[in-house]
Design a protein around this motif. Structure first.
Motif, mmCIF file in Angstrom:
data_model
loop_
_atom_site.group_PDB
_atom_site.id
_atom_site.type_symbol
_atom_site.label_atom_id
_atom_site.label_comp_id
_atom_site.label_asym_id
_atom_site.label_seq_id
_atom_site.Cartn_x
_atom_site.Cartn_y
_atom_site.Cartn_z
ATOM 1 N N ILE A 171 0.838 -1.203 0.000
ATOM 2 C CA ILE A 171 0.000 0.000 0.000
ATOM 3 C C ILE A 171 0.874 1.254 0.000
ATOM 4 O O ILE A 171 0.604 2.231 -0.717
ATOM 5 N N CYS A 172 1.938 1.225 0.793
ATOM 6 C CA CYS A 172 2.833 2.389 0.853
ATOM 7 C C CYS A 172 3.504 2.641 -0.489
ATOM 8 O O CYS A 172 3.577 3.786 -0.951
ATOM 9 N N SER A 173 4.013 1.585 -1.102
ATOM 10 C CA SER A 173 4.771 1.769 -2.342
ATOM 11 C C SER A 173 3.884 2.161 -3.512
ATOM 12 O O SER A 173 4.303 2.925 -4.388
ATOM 13 N N LEU A 174 2.627 1.682 -3.513
ATOM 14 C CA LEU A 174 1.752 1.947 -4.653
ATOM 15 C C LEU A 174 0.888 3.191 -4.487
ATOM 16 O O LEU A 174 0.491 3.805 -5.488
ATOM 17 N N ILE A 175 0.585 3.559 -3.236
ATOM 18 C CA ILE A 175 -0.391 4.633 -3.013
ATOM 19 C C ILE A 175 0.158 5.753 -2.130
ATOM 20 O O ILE A 175 0.204 6.920 -2.534
ATOM 21 N N ILE A 176 0.592 5.413 -0.927
ATOM 22 C CA ILE A 176 0.883 6.440 0.065
ATOM 23 C C ILE A 176 2.100 7.269 -0.314
ATOM 24 O O ILE A 176 2.062 8.511 -0.306
ATOM 25 N N GLN A 177 3.204 6.617 -0.651
ATOM 26 C CA GLN A 177 4.402 7.388 -0.985
ATOM 27 C C GLN A 177 4.269 8.178 -2.292
ATOM 28 O O GLN A 177 4.684 9.342 -2.337
ATOM 29 N N PRO A 178 3.672 7.626 -3.349
ATOM 30 C CA PRO A 178 3.442 8.465 -4.528
ATOM 31 C C PRO A 178 2.566 9.677 -4.229
ATOM 32 O O PRO A 178 2.817 10.773 -4.742
ATOM 33 N N ALA A 179 1.545 9.488 -3.376
ATOM 34 C CA ALA A 179 0.694 10.626 -3.013
ATOM 35 C C ALA A 179 1.497 11.681 -2.272
ATOM 36 O O ALA A 179 1.326 12.893 -2.488
ATOM 37 N N GLY A 180 2.383 11.238 -1.381
ATOM 38 C CA GLY A 180 3.215 12.182 -0.654
ATOM 39 C C GLY A 180 4.143 12.963 -1.559
ATOM 40 O O GLY A 180 4.343 14.172 -1.383
ATOM 41 N N PRO B 263 -11.052 -5.128 15.125
ATOM 42 C CA PRO B 263 -10.576 -4.910 13.754
ATOM 43 C C PRO B 263 -11.408 -3.866 13.028
ATOM 44 O O PRO B 263 -12.513 -3.508 13.452
ATOM 45 N N LEU B 264 -10.863 -3.401 11.931
ATOM 46 C CA LEU B 264 -11.585 -2.524 11.021
ATOM 47 C C LEU B 264 -11.702 -3.230 9.676
ATOM 48 O O LEU B 264 -10.872 -4.066 9.324
ATOM 49 N N PRO B 265 -12.737 -2.910 8.905
ATOM 50 C CA PRO B 265 -13.010 -3.678 7.687
ATOM 51 C C PRO B 265 -12.207 -3.191 6.479
ATOM 52 O O PRO B 265 -11.471 -2.218 6.536
ATOM 53 N N GLY B 266 -12.395 -3.899 5.381
ATOM 54 C CA GLY B 266 -11.817 -3.477 4.112
ATOM 55 C C GLY B 266 -10.308 -3.638 4.086
ATOM 56 O O GLY B 266 -9.732 -4.521 4.732
ATOM 57 N N TRP B 267 -9.635 -2.754 3.344
ATOM 58 C CA TRP B 267 -8.192 -2.878 3.170
ATOM 59 C C TRP B 267 -7.433 -2.685 4.472
ATOM 60 O O TRP B 267 -6.267 -3.100 4.596
ATOM 61 N N GLN B 268 -8.082 -2.087 5.489
ATOM 62 C CA GLN B 268 -7.390 -1.841 6.753
ATOM 63 C C GLN B 268 -7.429 -3.041 7.699
ATOM 64 O O GLN B 268 -6.836 -2.981 8.788
ATOM 65 N N THR B 269 -8.088 -4.122 7.301
ATOM 66 C CA THR B 269 -8.119 -5.310 8.156
ATOM 67 C C THR B 269 -6.691 -5.811 8.380
ATOM 68 O O THR B 269 -5.946 -6.048 7.428
ATOM 69 N N GLY B 270 -6.329 -5.958 9.642
ATOM 70 C CA GLY B 270 -4.987 -6.392 9.983
ATOM 71 C C GLY B 270 -3.947 -5.293 9.953
ATOM 72 O O GLY B 270 -2.782 -5.528 10.282
ATOM 73 N N ILE B 271 -4.347 -4.087 9.571
ATOM 74 C CA ILE B 271 -3.428 -2.947 9.484
ATOM 75 C C ILE B 271 -3.805 -1.861 10.493
ATOM 76 O O ILE B 271 -2.934 -1.286 11.145
ATOM 77 N N THR B 272 -5.095 -1.592 10.617
ATOM 78 C CA THR B 272 -5.588 -0.581 11.555
ATOM 79 C C THR B 272 -6.563 -1.249 12.525
ATOM 80 O O THR B 272 -7.355 -2.097 12.128
ATOM 81 N N HIS B 273 -6.481 -0.849 13.801
ATOM 82 C CA HIS B 273 -7.356 -1.416 14.818
ATOM 83 C C HIS B 273 -7.919 -0.306 15.704
ATOM 84 O O HIS B 273 -7.338 0.778 15.812
ATOM 85 N N THR B 274 -9.043 -0.609 16.338
ATOM 86 C CA THR B 274 -9.550 0.207 17.442
ATOM 87 C C THR B 274 -9.214 -0.508 18.738
ATOM 88 O O THR B 274 -9.478 -1.703 18.884
ATOM 89 N N PHE B 275 -8.648 0.225 19.674
ATOM 90 C CA PHE B 275 -8.401 -0.291 21.020
ATOM 91 C C PHE B 275 -9.336 0.455 21.967
ATOM 92 O O PHE B 275 -9.337 1.691 21.982
ATOM 93 N N VAL B 276 -10.126 -0.260 22.721
ATOM 94 C CA VAL B 276 -10.988 0.382 23.710
ATOM 95 C C VAL B 276 -10.589 -0.122 25.091
ATOM 96 O O VAL B 276 -10.194 -1.279 25.258
ATOM 97 N N ALA B 277 -10.655 0.774 26.054
ATOM 98 C CA ALA B 277 -10.235 0.447 27.422
ATOM 99 C C ALA B 277 -10.902 1.419 28.371
ATOM 100 O O ALA B 277 -11.538 2.391 27.950
ATOM 101 N N ARG B 278 -10.727 1.153 29.668
ATOM 102 C CA ARG B 278 -11.277 2.034 30.689
ATOM 103 C C ARG B 278 -10.262 2.193 31.794
ATOM 104 O O ARG B 278 -9.362 1.363 31.987
ATOM 105 N N THR B 279 -10.422 3.287 32.552
ATOM 106 C CA THR B 279 -9.670 3.415 33.789
ATOM 107 C C THR B 279 -10.424 2.661 34.884
ATOM 108 O O THR B 279 -11.618 2.369 34.749
ATOM 109 N N ALA B 280 -9.727 2.355 35.941
ATOM 110 C CA ALA B 280 -10.361 1.643 37.044
ATOM 111 C C ALA B 280 -11.460 2.485 37.647
ATOM 112 O O ALA B 280 -11.355 3.725 37.739
ATOM 113 N N ALA B 281 -12.531 1.839 38.085
ATOM 114 C CA ALA B 281 -13.624 2.552 38.740
ATOM 115 C C ALA B 281 -13.145 3.069 40.095
ATOM 116 O O ALA B 281 -12.294 2.458 40.765
ATOM 117 N N GLY B 282 -13.683 4.211 40.493
ATOM 118 C CA GLY B 282 -13.314 4.804 41.756
ATOM 119 C C GLY B 282 -14.080 4.200 42.918
ATOM 120 O O GLY B 282 -14.842 3.233 42.761
#
Length: 242
Positions: free
Chosen positions: A168-177, A218-237
């Protein structure tokens, strides 16, 4: 390549800010994926009465995603790049959205501890010199039981994911940059991903920083395995506030 850090990275984003929105708009699913990650914060009642920090807000794409997920929340966007922030503030925003120009590392003395119910960080942590310090800061800014969502390029750990990213970097991202005149910034994008945590490693980093209920989504499409959502919480008081 030595990764850009601190002022050098902020200056690179300043320079790239004029073309940034056009480039990300050409990335399939970019805004939809941010909205998906923002929804994964799970803010109730449209965010009514909640304070949300958009950490590394850039030109405001993540801010718009948060507004779509929680239109009644009060959102503060902060970014280290004056150029990116100028693009964000030039857009039309409803009452309750504000922006501030601060590097993450300086927020401890500028924002009150326990002043946010949720924090969203899109494409931020791999750009920081000390992500552990930043996570400690985020934990301190959140109320007990506060929510965190991190939307980040973090490879899944399979050699196939690394190969896909390099293609993806060689074909799209770096040429765009190069077309935008920001080849150095987009080389940084390429290398910052390959040198950063895999998704399992970043989840472990969150747990070491004291976050609980850590999930990697995970995220769908071309970002599967490349971009993720991480969700977490702080400890309850005391009393179990969540």
């Amino acid at each position: 390549m030595t990764l850009l850090r601190g002022d050098a990275l902020s200056e690179a984003f300043d320079h790239g800010s004029a073309a940034y929105d056009r480039l990300v708009a050409a990335s399939p699913g970019y805004h939809a994926h941010l909205r998906r990650s923002a929804r994964r914060l799970g803010l109730p009642e449209g965010g009514r009465g909640l304070r949300v920090l958009d950490l590394g807000c850039g030109t405001g794409a993540s801010t718009a995603a948060l507004l779509a997920a929680a239109p009644l929340a009060r959102i503060t966007g902060v970014d280290a790049s004056a150029g990116m922030l100028a693009r964000a503030t030039a857009k039309s925003w409803p009452q309750g959205v504000d922006f501030a120009h601060h590097p993450v590392e300086e927020l401890a003395g500028r924002l009150e501890a326990g002043s946010f119910d949720a924090v969203f960080a899109g494409y931020l942590f791999r750009n920081l010199a000390d992500p552990d310090q930043a996570l400690d800061l985020v934990r301190g800014l959140l109320v007990p039981g506060g929510r965190l969502a991190v939307h980040e390029y973090t490879l899944g750990g399979s050699p196939a994911h690394l190969a896909a990213w390099r293609t993806i970097c060689s074909l799209i991202i770096q040429p765009a940059g190069r077309l935008a005149g920001d080849a150095g910034l987009y080389r940084h994008l390429r290398d910052s991903v390959t040198r950063f945590d895999t998704a399992p490693a970043f989840a472990r980093r969150l747990r070491r920083a004291g976050f609980t209920d850590v999930r990697v989504l995970p995220l769908p499409g071309w970002q599967t395995g490349i971009t993720h959502t991480f969700v977490a919480r702080t400890a309850a008081g005391p009393g179990g506030r969540a």
